[in-house]
Design an enzyme around this catalytic site. Structure first.
Site, PDB file in Angstrom:
ATOM      1  N   SER A   1      -6.728  -7.139  -1.774  1.00 34.84           N
ATOM      2  CA  SER A   1      -5.674  -6.832  -0.730  1.00 34.84           C
ATOM      3  C   SER A   1      -5.253  -8.294  -0.393  1.00 34.84           C
ATOM      4  O   SER A   1      -4.730  -9.093  -1.042  1.00 34.84           O
ATOM      5  CB  SER A   1      -6.254  -5.864   0.316  1.00 34.84           C
ATOM      6  OG  SER A   1      -4.974  -5.532   1.141  1.00 34.84           O
TER       7      SER A   1
ATOM      8  N   ASP B   1       1.554  -7.822   0.798  1.00 35.82           N
ATOM      9  CA  ASP B   1       0.035  -8.368   0.758  1.00 35.82           C
ATOM     10  C   ASP B   1      -0.024  -8.418  -0.864  1.00 35.82           C
ATOM     11  O   ASP B   1       0.686  -7.978  -1.691  1.00 35.82           O
ATOM     12  CB  ASP B   1      -0.934  -7.689   1.509  1.00 35.82           C
ATOM     13  CG  ASP B   1      -1.190  -6.379   1.038  1.00 35.82           C
ATOM     14  OD1 ASP B   1      -0.273  -5.643   0.617  1.00 35.82           O
ATOM     15  OD2 ASP B   1      -2.389  -5.848   1.166  1.00 35.82           O
TER      16      ASP B   1
ATOM     17  N   ASP C   1      -1.817  -6.698  -2.865  1.00 36.82           N
ATOM     18  CA  ASP C   1      -1.919  -5.459  -3.793  1.00 36.82           C
ATOM     19  C   ASP C   1      -0.779  -4.590  -3.329  1.00 36.82           C
ATOM     20  O   ASP C   1      -0.689  -3.305  -3.815  1.00 36.82           O
ATOM     21  CB  ASP C   1      -3.425  -4.569  -3.526  1.00 36.82           C
ATOM     22  CG  ASP C   1      -3.531  -4.228  -2.272  1.00 36.82           C
ATOM     23  OD1 ASP C   1      -3.158  -4.652  -1.429  1.00 36.82           O
ATOM     24  OD2 ASP C   1      -4.295  -3.260  -2.178  1.00 36.82           O
TER      25      ASP C   1
ATOM     26  N   ASP D   1       0.448  -2.711  -0.816  1.00 33.16           N
ATOM     27  CA  ASP D   1       0.314  -1.404   0.053  1.00 33.16           C
ATOM     28  C   ASP D   1       0.828  -1.737   1.260  1.00 33.16           C
ATOM     29  O   ASP D   1       1.206  -0.667   2.051  1.00 33.16           O
ATOM     30  CB  ASP D   1      -1.146  -0.700   0.121  1.00 33.16           C
ATOM     31  CG  ASP D   1      -2.396  -1.688   0.536  1.00 33.16           C
ATOM     32  OD1 ASP D   1      -1.776  -2.960   0.821  1.00 33.16           O
ATOM     33  OD2 ASP D   1      -3.512  -1.045   0.695  1.00 33.16           O
TER      34      ASP D   1
HETATM   35 MG    MG Z   1      -3.552  -4.426   0.839  1.00 32.88          MG
END
Ligand code: MG
Length: 452
Positions: A100, A241, A243, A245
């Site tokens: 992340s 960020d 990844d 999300d």
């Molecule tokens: Mg993330």
């Protein structure tokens, strides 16, 4: 109402994380694959972010899944919410190799349930018990799993997000996207382009060394994005960020928008369209509740962590209570009309729709919001729970909420003291509509903690 936090040995709030080669090794990824494959038979989707350690760890995890008889569908590099969407629609479970927002030397695993949510505490504990007890169910030689490449599946996710916003609402708008060389390099620019926007990018090439900035989209790290927004006369900028999300926003002047204000802006847009409940952790600004109440909507508080928000949203819906939005106040927004997980690409698309609908500058909308002062800090504590218990006894005359640590609510102010899930720390937040009151409340808690 909200699920309780349970103690885990290996997993944190959002999966397993660690430094590659010491904490996060191919051996650990293999064991997670074996444990997950022993628990969840069937078709398992595997994806990863752009980290250099991704291929080694993904192959180890896939080996564990295949050895326990699962069929593996390798979706390659894609945002965590894209894999979550694909799992909900096509697979029996999923796993994403990602750390992340952590620095490049980290990696980790997020396990995805068939409904597209991250695995909750109870199932994680079963998985950990299996992993530490080495209770793996290896398939017989003629029953091992098969591996399939699924490299184009991410386009289905992009199509789905775009379909939520018909009519090219971004036409005439310029947006600068900073995926941070992470998993959203091909998704968010594509989504916004298909919504009609003119899209410019910073850090738009996939690179697991993250040469442009750290995966955390901090105000310092996204300075080049802010600069390009101003130089290009863009309507806004968005950064993810690692990844994707989460999404953070900068206005047309290149000013970083506080994530609680971003959440409030989206909450205001949602509440204008639909009445229902907004779900958020106890650490979120009172601004969200203020906006919700202005529209006659409710707020339901959960422990800190997106999985608790997502699971509470599902639980409320199952009881027939309409839930319109979830969010964390850190750029993680859950739009249940799309899916029950944080989705940075969807958040960027919502910003386009909001600005197109108002026809106003983002800065003007943000400047109209009620102001709150939020002070946050963290402090070492050998036994955080004991300290918080002792502190609670000094607040017997206040309204205390025990959802996660203690939250003390007083009129237009509140404070939260909660244990860190992973370190011997307590985190303290105090917020008020009045800056002096917030500071006084915060200092009062520090004073009382020292006497405990
Ligand atoms: Mg993330």
């Amino acid at each position: 109402m909200a699920p309780m936090k349970l103690e885990k040995r290996l997993f944190g709030t959002n999966g397993v994380r660690g430094i590659v080669g010491t904490d996060m090794t191919p051996e650990l990824a293999l064991s997670i694959g074996l444990a997950l494959g022993s628990m969840r038979k069937g078709r398992i989707a595997v994806g990863r972010d752009t980290r250099t350690s991704g291929p080694a760890l993904a192959n180890a995890l896939k080996a564990g899944l295949l050895a326990t008889g699962c069929d593996v569908f390798d979706c390659g590099i894609l945002p965590t919410p894209a894999l979550q969407y694909l799992v909900r629609n096509h697979f029996d479970a999923g796993a994403v190799l990602t750390a992340s927002h952590n620095p490049p030397e980290y990696n980790g695993v997020k396990v995805i349930e068939p409904d597209g949510t991250e695995m909750g505490d109870e199932q994680v504990i079963l998985l950990e018990n299996r992993l530490f007890g080495r209770r793996f169910e290896y398939a017989a030689w003629d029953d091992t799993g098969s591996e399939h490449a699924s490299p184009d599946s991410v386009s289905e996710y992009v199509d789905t997000v775009v379909r939520q916003f018909p009519g090219r609402p971004g036409a005439g708008m310029t947006v600068v996207v900073d995926p941070g060389c992470g998993a959203a390099c091909y998704t968010t620019p594509g989504i916004l382009t298909r919504m009609g926007c003119r899209v410019l990018t910073v850090n738009g090439q996939m690179d697991g060394r993250f040469p442009g900035r750290f995966p955390e989209p901090s105000p310092d790290g996204i300075a080049p994005l802010c600069e390009l927004v101003r130089a290009a006369g863009a309507d806004f900028g968005v950064a993810h960020d690692g990844d994707a999300d989460r999404a953070v926003i900068v206005d047309e002047n290149g000013r970083f928008i506080n994530e609680n204000q971003e959440f409030a802006l989206i909450a205001d847009w949602i509440c204008q369209q639909t009445k229902g409940t907004i779900v958020t952790p106890v650490s979120t600004s009172l601004l969200i509740e203020t906006v919700a109440r202005q529209h006659g909507c409710d707020v339901c508080y959960t422990p800190v962590g997106s999985i608790y928000v997502a699971r509470t949203m599902l639980a409320l819906q199952a009881e027939g209570i309409p839930v319109t939005l979830g969010g964390e106040g850190n750029g993680g927004i859950i739009y249940p009309a799309h899916q029950y997980c944080r989705d940075g690409g969807m958040t960027a698309a919502m910003m386009v729709s909001i600005l197109a609908g108002t026809g106003r500058h983002l800065s003007a909308i943000i400047d109209e919001m009620p102001e709150y002062t939020l002070i946050a800090g963290k402090f070492r504590a050998d036994d955080p729970s004991a300290l918080i218990n002792a502190l609670s006894k000094t607040y017997l005359h206040d309204a205390i909420d025990w959802t996660d640590g203690i939250r003390i609510n007083r009129n237009d102010s509140w404070a939260l003291i909660r244990p860190s899930g992973t370190e011997p720390l307590v985190r303290v937040i105090a917020e008020s509509a009045d800056a002096g009151t917030a500071r006084k409340f915060y200092d009062e808690i520090l004073d009382r903690m020292q006497s405990c």
